[in-house]
Write a protein that holds these residues in place. Structure first.
Motif, PDB file in Angstrom:
ATOM      1  N   UNK A  84       0.799  -1.082  -0.015  1.00  0.00           N
ATOM      2  CA  UNK A  84       0.278   0.259  -0.075  1.00  0.00           C
ATOM      3  C   UNK A  84       0.545   1.067  -0.131  1.00  0.00           C
ATOM      4  N   UNK A  85       0.754   2.328  -1.045  1.00  0.00           N
ATOM      5  CA  UNK A  85       1.137   2.948  -1.202  1.00  0.00           C
ATOM      6  C   UNK A  85       0.862   4.763  -1.627  1.00  0.00           C
ATOM      7  N   UNK A  86       0.449   6.010  -0.671  1.00  0.00           N
ATOM      8  CA  UNK A  86      -0.197   6.610  -0.330  1.00  0.00           C
ATOM      9  C   UNK A  86       0.767   7.806  -0.707  1.00  0.00           C
ATOM     10  N   UNK A  87       0.645   8.553  -0.923  1.00  0.00           N
ATOM     11  CA  UNK A  87       1.023  10.262  -1.268  1.00  0.00           C
ATOM     12  C   UNK A  87      -0.117  11.806  -0.954  1.00  0.00           C
ATOM     13  N   UNK A  88       0.198  12.557  -0.561  1.00  0.00           N
ATOM     14  CA  UNK A  88      -0.504  13.233  -0.721  1.00  0.00           C
ATOM     15  C   UNK A  88       0.410  14.739  -0.766  1.00  0.00           C
TER      16      UNK A  88
END
Length: 992
Positions: A224-228
């Motif tokens: 799982x990879x999240x970017x903001x």
């Protein structure tokens, strides 16, 4: 799936690096040392590992490929995918948000051209992807770079690659859990500060990946990879309006020509701008991305991967503008004269709104606040199953669903300051590097809201969506043969649906200067409509001194469309004028003209390919040389359909008399009718890729292939706007114009504009040859020569087309897109990369990367972005001496690198030569050119320990100024000078 295959036996262990450097923070390389033949482990980190990984991919790919990899998680070398792409040989990016909009800068760059062509296909992990903005291209600036493991660019495709990129294919690679040996937890926190906007915004990303084994079920992996990220920037622009041709005349003459100007010898031609202005654009960008992967390997024969990727971006810009318009009948103020250069172009003078040299005043008629907001999302879900039953056979099945949406609003409010003695003529001086302006208006007058009035409003709305199902099946058989390595076959099907909705630009009056209702008195609804004092002393960092503050509409009104529209309507003096502004009612179906309305497109494609890989040795120069490559053929069958409408003028508006033909009257019934259209086409696309290893370090490649790219959806729009020119009968023959008594009693001709759902794709035959010297794991010198023959270029021409309406068919002289003619593009790329390990410490950490690209074209044509825009149509038809839009003849990159111990440094300069932005710039409707531009970026990182890195990245350290020119070759004049932020990003990364 498509993509390069990394092969075994790469010299100096580069293939091992290509595999291991994709995921972990540190890549390792085992080499034989001199100490008794024992293996010595060399740790490769940071920039060096990025260079090593990208070089290995390029060296061992089957096709011509250039790559940029992110060895550190979330660490592509630039802050956007677009900026990353500009470092690759042969790729350039734009600096304006939209090609036709020459007045508004895109801080992070936008639009990607490969070898001068914007016809670029984007994909995620080897699967076709797109954005809903036009249903074709992928908006690379909307993709969070933190999600990427790397970016690969294919410039001459093989048969197993999906068709559709005439310039090339950009593949964005994300990570999978089986890329790593075990569990990884990584995160980054960034803080970006922009020095002109003087604001800071945060960014962050987090990745979790793990894999584990089960005795009964096999091996599992989850990622799982999240970017903001957020960004706030500012751009200041000073503009000089387009120059108009003027002629001198005898001041005593009774009838002077319409373009007369005082102070110039009779008959002499000069060129004078009809105004100037300045603007500040405050830009906000917010990106959010998520990537999820589940992998399952039941046993060594099976590999099942499910992936989900969502990329969302919101871009918003608030703009304030002051514009001074002296009109096309301007001239030198009383008692003054203009100064011209050797070409007769104005460079200095006091400009008044009278051509005869007696004027003393001018108008300030463009004061506005403009709010533009675009929100876009792309979701990509896929399932891939691979089965390898034995050493000979492998099978792969893949299904993908892509859904994209775009929602945009553009709302502008205008006020104005009436002319008169209080607004004297202004002085404009263009003799230096930057304009100098003088406008003497008393502060008490400029700051008094009673001296302004709300003049007009304009809005535009777009709601676009597109989705696609794609399925493919591939199989490969490995031979035990001296020449044949393997044979690969596959089929693919996809069905794409796209709907674009555009309200057109809806402009209308709010009030007029003669009403006497200034900003402070517009209070019909009992609440004041707010305004704002604009005029920054720090404009362009003080490089240009503005003439003072002016009152412009408040941006809060523009930002909230519903409340802003209600407020404007409440104070609108004549809301029911025929030209009075009315808010858009949401009915896209009712929009006509200008390419607005609803455009529905469907496209279904079946493709099949066969590709044979070969490998052996051949005798060259008396020695055996390794030769490998592939030869293949791709077959593509496409069915398209577009749905739209036609609008036909009413005969009553022509005042047709009794002599008009009954069928002409029936045809001109003023109706709006549904129409559709489309076509079916088939293409065979051969390809050949050959590599000869002349030595262990030197290799030669040759590639040849055919490619297609399908037309933009707006060009395929099944829409027509048809009108007629009235005439009068002379001896039974219809002649142009009105007859006696201003009577029109026949139809002289039918005319119109239309899209063309019958367009064919553009097609190319292309050839590449390269010589590549890989003298070290991070050292290479490569050169490529390329040539493309391009057929069926789309242009806009006036031709006779048969249209049927109300059961009657008529010949209509219609301007619409057509496939016309051929052209060619040729050029070369040179690239060099090396770390100077032979230097003594500490200089052994120095490295250099450089590349240069040269492009030439001939016979090629530009096409109108909007085939329903008369100005675009006219300029395209008359622009045979213009180059392709977006094509710079020269472009280069230089990156100075340093990596030693815990310290990593990068200093990068990117430059491209002047190029044509558009044949028809918005509002001024003439060609616009982006001038030569170079930008310096830098980064410094320090490895604190095995898990943590900290650093600073800087963009536009050079404080480069963007310049835009307008006009035709040989008659170019400066139009815009733009200063934008320097960006500083403070970064902390951790991996465990």
């Amino acid at each position: 799936m498509s993509g390069s295959k990394v092969r075994k036996g790469i010299c100096r262990g580069a293939s091992l690096i290509a595999l291991t450097a994709l995921f972990p923070v540190q890549a390792t390389l085992a080499q034989t040392a001199d100490n008794g033949g024992q293996l010595e482990e060399i740790i490769v980190t940071g920039i060096r590992a990025q260079v090593q990984s990208a070089q290995a991919i390029k060296q061992n790919a089957e096709q011509l490929v250039d790559s940029v990899t992110a060895v550190d998680i979330g660490a592509l070398p630039d802050r956007s995918v677009t900026e990353v792409l500009q470092r690759i040989p042969g790729i350039t990016i734009g600096r304006t948000a939209n090609g036709r909009d020459a007045d508004r800068l895109s801080i992070e760059g936008s639009g990607v051209q490969i070898r001068g062509l914007s016809l670029v296909r984007g994909e995620f992990n080897g699967r076709d992807s797109f954005g809903a903005n036009n249903g074709r291209a992928l908006g690379f600036e909307d993709v969070p770079p933190e999600l990427m493991a790397g970016v690969d660019v294919y410039k001459n495709p093989s048969a197993d690659l999906i068709e559709g990129g005439l310039g090339g294919v950009v593949n964005l690679r994300t990570r999978t859990p089986f890329d790593a040996k075990g569990r990884i937890l990584a995160g980054s926190v960034d803080y970006s500060y922009t020095d002109l906007r003087k604001e800071a915004k945060p960014s962050g990303s987090v990745l979790y990946s793990d894999r584990w084994e089960s005795n009964k079920l096999g091996e599992f992996g989850v990622l799982v990879d999240l970017a903001y990220s957020e960004l706030s920037t500012r751009a200041d622009t000073f503009s000089v309006n387009a120059y108009r041709e003027r002629v001198g005349a005898d001041p005593n003459a009774t009838n002077k020509p319409g373009n007369y100007i005082a102070g110039v010898a009779p008959g002499k031609t000069v060129y004078v701008p009809d105004g100037w202005g300045y603007r500040t654009l405050d830009f906000e960008r917010e990106r959010f991305g998520v990537a999820g992967v589940v992998q399952w390997r039941p046993d060594a024969r099976w590999d099942i991967t499910a992936q989900y990727l969502r990329s969302a971006a919101e871009q918003a810009a608030l703009e304030h503008v002051v514009g001074l318009n002296t009109g096309s009948a301007n001239g030198p103020a009383a008692g003054t004269s203009f100064t011209y250069d050797d070409r007769g172009y104005f460079i200095k003078g006091t400009i008044a709104n009278q051509a005869d040299g007696t004027g003393t005043t001018q108008d300030i008629d463009l004061l506005d606040a403009r709010w533009n907001r675009r929100y876009s999302t792309t979701e990509d879900a896929s399932l891939n199953i691979k089965f390898n039953p034995n050493d000979r056979w492998s099978f792969s099945g893949d299904v993908q669903y892509v859904k994209s949406k775009t929602k945009a609003i553009d709302f502008t409010l205008f006020d104005a300051m009436p002319g008169g003695t209080a607004v004297p003529a202004s002085t404009l001086d263009l003799t230096g590097g930057l304009p100098k302006v003088t406008l003497s208006i008393a502060d008490s007058y400029r700051n008094n809201p009673a001296n302004y009035y709300y003049s007009a409003a304009m809005d535009n709305h777009q709601r676009n969506q597109a989705d696609q199902w794609a399925e493919r099946f591939d199989t490969e058989y490995t031979f035990d043969d001296d020449w044949l390595s393997s044979a690969r076959f596959g089929v693919r099907h996809n069905k794409r649906e796209a709907v674009t909705r555009d309200s057109n630009y809806n402009w209308g009056w709010i009030s007029q200067n003669w009403t006497g209702a200034g900003l402070a008195t517009l209070d019909k609804a009992g609440s004041k409509v707010p305004y704002y004092s604009y005029g920054d002393d720090d404009f362009m960092r003080g490089a240009i001194q503005l003439p003072g503050n002016f009152l412009v509409p408040d941006g809060r009104l523009a930002k909230d469309y519903v409340k802003g529209a209600a407020a404007i309507r409440s104070v609108q003096l004549e809301p029911d004028w025929g030209t009075g502004w009315r808010p858009f009612n949401g009915d896209y179906e009712a929009q006509t003209g200008g390419g607005g309305g609803v455009n529905r497109q469907s496209e279904e494609t079946w493709a099949a390919y066969g590709l044979v890989r070969f490998s052996n040795q051949v005798k060259l120069f008396g020695e055996d040389k390794d030769v490998d490559g592939n030869i293949g053929l791709r077959y593509v069958h496409t069915e398209t359909n577009g749905q739209g409408f036609s609008v036909v003028q009413s005969a009553s508006s022509l005042n047709l008399g009794p002599g008009a033909a009954a069928q002409d009257l029936a045809f001109l019934n003023g109706a709006r009718s549904s129409i559709d259209g489309g076509r079916t086409y088939d293409y065979f696309l051969p390809s050949l890729n050959v590599r000869v290893k002349l030595t262990d370090e030197l290799q030669w490649r040759f590639a040849a292939g055919s490619s297609i790219v399908r037309p933009d959806l707006q060009q395929l729009q099944a829409t027509a706007n048809i009108s007629a020119d009235g005439g009068h009968l002379v001896n039974g023959t219809c002649q142009s114009g009105s007859g006696p008594g201003n009577v029109t009693n026949c139809v002289y001709q039918f005319k119109g504009s239309a899209g063309n759902p019958d367009l064919k794709p553009l097609r190319s035959n292309q050839f590449d040859t390269s010589l590549e010297w890989y003298f070290a794991p991070t050292g290479s010198l490569t050169g490529v020569v390329f040539y493309k023959d391009i057929y069926d270029f789309i242009t806009n021409t006036l031709q006779t087309v048969k249209f049927t309406n109300n059961g009657v068919t008529r010949d209509v002289f219609a301007t619409r897109p057509y496939n016309a003619g051929k052209g060619s593009i040729k050029g070369f790329e040179l690239a060099y990369s090396q770390f100077y390990d032979f230097l003594p410490d500490p200089f052994s950490g120095l490295g250099l990367q450089a590349n240069i690209t040269h492009i030439e074209s001939k016979g090629t044509r530009n096409a109108a972005v909007n085939p329903f825009d008369a100005n675009q149509q006219a300029n395209v038809q008359g622009s045979t001496n213009l180059p392709l839009e977006g094509m710079s003849k020269w472009a280069y990159n230089i990156q100075g690198l340093y990596e030693k111990g815990p310290l990593s440094l990068r200093l990068a300069w990117n430059w491209r030569e002047r190029y044509l932005l558009t044949t028809t710039a918005a509002n001024i409707n003439i060609p616009a050119w982006a001038d030569d531009y170079g930008q310096l970026d830098a980064s410094v990182f320090f490895t604190i320990n095995d898990h943590i890195k900290a650093g600073v990245e800087a963009a536009n350290l050079s404080n480069s100024r963007t310049k835009v020119l307008v006009g035709f070759p040989g008659k170019l004049t400066m139009h815009n000078w733009v200063d934008a932020d320097r960006r500083y990003t403070f970064v902390l990364r951790a991996t465990y």
